[in-house]
Design a protein around this motif. Sequence first.
Motif: not given
Ligand SMILES: NC(=O)c1ccc[n+]([C@@H]2O[C@H](COP(=O)([O-])OP(=O)(O)OC[C@H]3O[C@@H](n4cnc5c(N)ncnc54)[C@H](OP(=O)(O)O)[C@@H]3O)[C@@H](O)[C@H]2O)c1
Length: 307
Positions: A25-26, A46, A68
């Motif tokens: 999402i980011g 990373d 970060l």
């Molecule tokens: N996908 C869904 O269905 C869903 C549903 C509800 C809420 N969310 C929320 O959406 C947000 C984004 O998640 P996503 O779904 O896009 O998952 P994602 O593709 O796994 O992305 C997560 C991001 O967070 C980064 N991250 C993890 N630990 C970190 C740390 N210690 N410091 C800095 N960055 C860190 C990861 O970096 P790396 O790549 O280096 O690990 C990655 O860039 C999250 O807050 C998640 O809880 C997602």
Amino acid sequence: MTWDARQLAQQTGRTFVITGANSGIGLETARDLVGRGAHVVLAVRDVAKGEAARAAIGGRGGSSVVELDLADLDSVATAAKTISAEHDSLHALVCNAGVMGGPYLLTAQGLERQMATNHLGHAALVTALWPLLHSTGGRVVTVSSIAARGGRLTAQTTRDELVEPGSSYDGKAVYASTKQANLLFAQELHRRAGKAGSPVSSIAVHPGVSDTNLFARQLSDGGRRLLAPLSRLVTKVALQSASAGAQPTLRALHHSTPSGAFVGPKGLNQMRGRPELLDVYASGKDPAVAARLWELTEDVLGAPLPV
Ligand SMILES: NC(=O)c1ccc[n+]([C@@H]2O[C@H](COP(=O)([O-])OP(=O)(O)OC[C@H]3O[C@@H](n4cnc5c(N)ncnc54)[C@H](OP(=O)(O)O)[C@@H]3O)[C@@H](O)[C@H]2O)c1
């Protein structure tokens, strides 16, 4: 009026910081904003992954990468210093990065990993970037989740329960509480900024259930790495795209979305669809619980939150 991301129009001359912008999402949020001419700071743990993401999204307005690690408060402080030194305005900070599940692990500061990453690191980052946000009249957008409905934080939650839940660790329940914390924090920030007469807006969003790395990462972190490829396949077929999951964040960045709003899809029990203004979940609504979280967060960070 139905929301359409085209309403964001050009973003030339505006600066955004997005945590976890190398994936999911980011990344899709960054891609959209860079395409509109914005400058996006990809705040990632990373740097190599951040540079690859930067190359992939291209764009006129440009982007930069800042290291970060939200699970390390020293890294948060260093990243905020770098951002503040390199930018004289900040139109929005998107607190997006997150981890879900995995084993019980403590960070360098001795804090439970999910709460440290998803809530505490972001609270520290908001605080450190507040002067820039304040002078710009910027927005803080916090990415919560449907899972916030099941969060267990109360007005009686103790410091240990928040950051050192210990032997009876339930990773799924803790994730839900971290996402409840995101919602409570966004709401409390909105109330306090309003009372203080601050120009900063605070909006919470949830992305429905979207095809990102979150689910495969949960399996790998939980020691079930072999299942990750299957998970990727299933999420691709069954879930809405990461780009659809980014739409609530994009809507939250539009000036028509008021401070205090909660944005997410409404379809299929809020799992998919266009971003709408939602009622805040009961778990994220109680000012007494939010005040308790605020107090505990200040205690853990050892410093006052911004307002
Ligand atoms: N996908 C869904 O269905 C869903 C549903 C509800 C809420 N969310 C929320 O959406 C947000 C984004 O998640 P996503 O779904 O896009 O998952 P994602 O593709 O796994 O992305 C997560 C991001 O967070 C980064 N991250 C993890 N630990 C970190 C740390 N210690 N410091 C800095 N960055 C860190 C990861 O970096 P790396 O790549 O280096 O690990 C990655 O860039 C999250 O807050 C998640 O809880 C997602």
